[in-house]
Design a protein around this motif. Sequence first.
Motif, PDB file in Angstrom:
ATOM      1  N   THR A 151       0.682  -1.532  -0.325  1.00 19.06           N
ATOM      2  CA  THR A 151      -0.088  -0.321  -0.113  1.00 19.06           C
ATOM      3  C   THR A 151       1.093   1.346   0.063  1.00 19.06           C
ATOM      4  OG1 THR A 151      -0.094   0.317   2.357  1.00 19.06           O
ATOM      5  CG2 THR A 151      -1.660  -1.307   1.397  1.00 19.06           C
ATOM      6  N   ARG A 152       2.457   1.009   0.501  1.00 16.73           N
ATOM      7  CA  ARG A 152       2.805   2.191   0.375  1.00 16.73           C
ATOM      8  C   ARG A 152       3.256   2.688  -0.772  1.00 16.73           C
ATOM      9  NH1 ARG A 152       7.255   1.908   5.414  1.00 16.73           N
ATOM     10  NH2 ARG A 152       6.504  -0.441   4.189  1.00 16.73           N
ATOM     11  N   THR A 153       3.383   1.424  -2.139  1.00 14.24           N
ATOM     12  CA  THR A 153       3.978   2.180  -3.530  1.00 14.24           C
ATOM     13  C   THR A 153       3.590   2.452  -4.045  1.00 14.24           C
ATOM     14  OG1 THR A 153       5.193  -0.412  -2.845  1.00 14.24           O
ATOM     15  CG2 THR A 153       5.060   0.268  -5.250  1.00 14.24           C
ATOM     16  N   ARG A 154       3.710   3.272  -4.990  1.00 11.33           N
ATOM     17  CA  ARG A 154       2.909   3.933  -5.738  1.00 11.33           C
ATOM     18  C   ARG A 154       3.687   4.140  -7.398  1.00 11.33           C
ATOM     19  NH1 ARG A 154       0.863   4.130  -1.938  1.00 11.33           N
ATOM     20  NH2 ARG A 154      -0.712   6.493  -1.168  1.00 11.33           N
ATOM     21  N   PHE A 155       2.553   3.478  -8.559  1.00 13.34           N
ATOM     22  CA  PHE A 155       3.217   3.784  -9.917  1.00 13.34           C
ATOM     23  C   PHE A 155       2.484   4.770 -10.519  1.00 13.34           C
ATOM     24  CE2 PHE A 155       2.024  -0.597  -7.983  1.00 13.34           C
ATOM     25  CZ  PHE A 155       2.938  -1.505  -9.008  1.00 13.34           C
ATOM     26  N   GLY A 197      11.265   0.112  -9.247  1.00  9.20           N
ATOM     27  CA  GLY A 197      10.630  -0.202 -10.330  1.00  9.20           C
ATOM     28  C   GLY A 197      10.159   0.263 -11.289  1.00  9.20           C
ATOM     29  N   HIS A 198      10.629  -0.752 -12.329  1.00 11.77           N
ATOM     30  CA  HIS A 198      10.570  -0.676 -13.977  1.00 11.77           C
ATOM     31  C   HIS A 198       9.224  -1.031 -14.330  1.00 11.77           C
ATOM     32  CE1 HIS A 198      13.399   2.827 -13.318  1.00 11.77           C
ATOM     33  NE2 HIS A 198      13.529   2.579 -13.164  1.00 11.77           N
ATOM     34  N   LEU A 199       8.135  -0.392 -15.102  1.00 11.20           N
ATOM     35  CA  LEU A 199       7.527  -1.735 -15.749  1.00 11.20           C
ATOM     36  C   LEU A 199       7.288  -1.233 -17.562  1.00 11.20           C
ATOM     37  CD1 LEU A 199       4.355  -0.739 -16.374  1.00 11.20           C
ATOM     38  CD2 LEU A 199       4.332  -1.075 -13.830  1.00 11.20           C
ATOM     39  N   VAL A 200       7.364  -2.118 -18.689  1.00  9.28           N
ATOM     40  CA  VAL A 200       7.131  -1.227 -19.850  1.00  9.28           C
ATOM     41  C   VAL A 200       6.661  -2.737 -20.356  1.00  9.28           C
ATOM     42  CG1 VAL A 200       9.248  -2.740 -20.145  1.00  9.28           C
ATOM     43  CG2 VAL A 200       8.614  -0.882 -21.731  1.00  9.28           C
ATOM     44  N   GLY A 201       5.792  -2.501 -20.887  1.00 11.04           N
ATOM     45  CA  GLY A 201       4.281  -3.669 -21.903  1.00 11.04           C
ATOM     46  C   GLY A 201       3.770  -2.793 -23.328  1.00 11.04           C
ATOM     47  N   THR A 202       2.124  -3.148 -23.003  1.00  4.87           N
ATOM     48  CA  THR A 202       1.991  -2.629 -24.055  1.00  4.87           C
ATOM     49  C   THR A 202       0.437  -2.557 -23.661  1.00  4.87           C
ATOM     50  OG1 THR A 202       1.844  -4.994 -25.455  1.00  4.87           O
ATOM     51  CG2 THR A 202       3.286  -3.676 -26.101  1.00  4.87           C
ATOM     52  N   ARG A 203      -0.124  -1.976 -24.238  1.00  2.72           N
ATOM     53  CA  ARG A 203      -2.049  -1.769 -23.800  1.00  2.72           C
ATOM     54  C   ARG A 203      -2.773  -2.057 -25.371  1.00  2.72           C
ATOM     55  NH1 ARG A 203      -5.356   3.044 -21.462  1.00  2.72           N
ATOM     56  NH2 ARG A 203      -6.917   2.139 -21.049  1.00  2.72           N
ATOM     57  N   GLU A 204      -4.027  -2.963 -25.750  1.00  3.02           N
ATOM     58  CA  GLU A 204      -5.051  -2.916 -26.863  1.00  3.02           C
ATOM     59  C   GLU A 204      -6.276  -2.526 -25.397  1.00  3.02           C
ATOM     60  OE1 GLU A 204      -5.973  -6.641 -29.845  1.00  3.02           O
ATOM     61  OE2 GLU A 204      -3.959  -6.303 -29.462  1.00  3.02           O
ATOM     62  N   ALA A 205      -6.292  -1.944 -25.563  1.00  4.56           N
ATOM     63  CA  ALA A 205      -7.812  -1.364 -25.309  1.00  4.56           C
ATOM     64  C   ALA A 205      -8.088  -0.931 -23.877  1.00  4.56           C
ATOM     65  CB  ALA A 205      -9.229  -2.647 -26.077  1.00  4.56           C
ATOM     66  N   ILE A 257       3.036   1.136 -22.962  1.00  2.00           N
ATOM     67  CA  ILE A 257       2.892   1.591 -21.438  1.00  2.00           C
ATOM     68  C   ILE A 257       3.839   1.273 -20.631  1.00  2.00           C
ATOM     69  CG2 ILE A 257       0.310   1.228 -21.088  1.00  2.00           C
ATOM     70  CD1 ILE A 257       0.946  -1.116 -19.386  1.00  2.00           C
ATOM     71  N   TRP A 258       4.407   2.761 -19.508  1.00  2.00           N
ATOM     72  CA  TRP A 258       5.679   2.306 -18.777  1.00  2.00           C
ATOM     73  C   TRP A 258       5.609   3.184 -17.560  1.00  2.00           C
ATOM     74  CZ3 TRP A 258       5.351   5.297 -23.055  1.00  2.00           C
ATOM     75  CH2 TRP A 258       5.722   6.874 -23.236  1.00  2.00           C
ATOM     76  N   ALA A 259       5.983   2.486 -16.557  1.00  2.00           N
ATOM     77  CA  ALA A 259       6.102   3.162 -15.225  1.00  2.00           C
ATOM     78  C   ALA A 259       7.061   2.949 -14.350  1.00  2.00           C
ATOM     79  CB  ALA A 259       5.134   2.425 -14.341  1.00  2.00           C
ATOM     80  N   GLU A 260       7.503   4.082 -13.504  1.00  2.00           N
ATOM     81  CA  GLU A 260       8.197   4.030 -12.138  1.00  2.00           C
ATOM     82  C   GLU A 260       7.548   3.526 -11.337  1.00  2.00           C
ATOM     83  OE1 GLU A 260       8.159   7.145 -14.267  1.00  2.00           O
ATOM     84  OE2 GLU A 260       9.582   6.231 -15.418  1.00  2.00           O
ATOM     85  N   TYR A 261       8.653   2.719  -9.773  1.00  2.00           N
ATOM     86  CA  TYR A 261       7.465   2.385  -8.701  1.00  2.00           C
ATOM     87  C   TYR A 261       8.959   2.457  -7.918  1.00  2.00           C
ATOM     88  CZ  TYR A 261       7.987  -2.060  -9.753  1.00  2.00           C
ATOM     89  OH  TYR A 261       8.755  -3.915 -10.003  1.00  2.00           O
ATOM     90  N   ALA A 262       7.795   2.940  -6.735  1.00  2.00           N
ATOM     91  CA  ALA A 262       8.837   2.457  -5.711  1.00  2.00           C
ATOM     92  C   ALA A 262       8.019   2.985  -4.225  1.00  2.00           C
ATOM     93  CB  ALA A 262      10.057   3.972  -5.142  1.00  2.00           C
ATOM     94  N   GLY A 263       8.567   2.632  -2.921  1.00  2.00           N
ATOM     95  CA  GLY A 263       7.175   2.479  -1.921  1.00  2.00           C
ATOM     96  C   GLY A 263       7.406   1.272  -1.048  1.00  2.00           C
ATOM     97  N   GLY A 264       7.676   0.887   0.200  1.00  2.00           N
ATOM     98  CA  GLY A 264       7.505  -0.477   1.025  1.00  2.00           C
ATOM     99  C   GLY A 264       8.819  -0.933   1.080  1.00  2.00           C
TER     100      GLY A 264
END
Length: 116
Positions: free
Chosen positions: A23-27, A48-56, A36-43
Amino acid sequence: MTRSLDGLTFAPVSDQAPGQVGTRTRFAYHEEDGGIWAEYAGGDVVRGHLVGTREADRLDFRYVQLRTDGTTASGHCVSTVVELADGRLRLEETWEWESGPGSGTSVVEQVTEHAP
């Protein structure tokens, strides 16, 4: 629904096991041209990093993270984007570690506070 995730911040609605997001992690999400991509941290997650695709309303991404205990972990996640009654977005996730055993489901919801 095709609302962009770009510039939105999400947080888990409940804690996972130690060494995972909680619950203390923020994306902090970004989206452009189906990517799509995001940085995340907390707790328990230092970075952290995520990367990928979005379809609908389906996200498909890989993630990698550095934990507070100095270990790293990576995995794969498929999420469904859902609009809540109050207009915020929710990501309903099914994930699996690729760096070790384990899989599960989780939910993150849009928050209005600033990302890490």
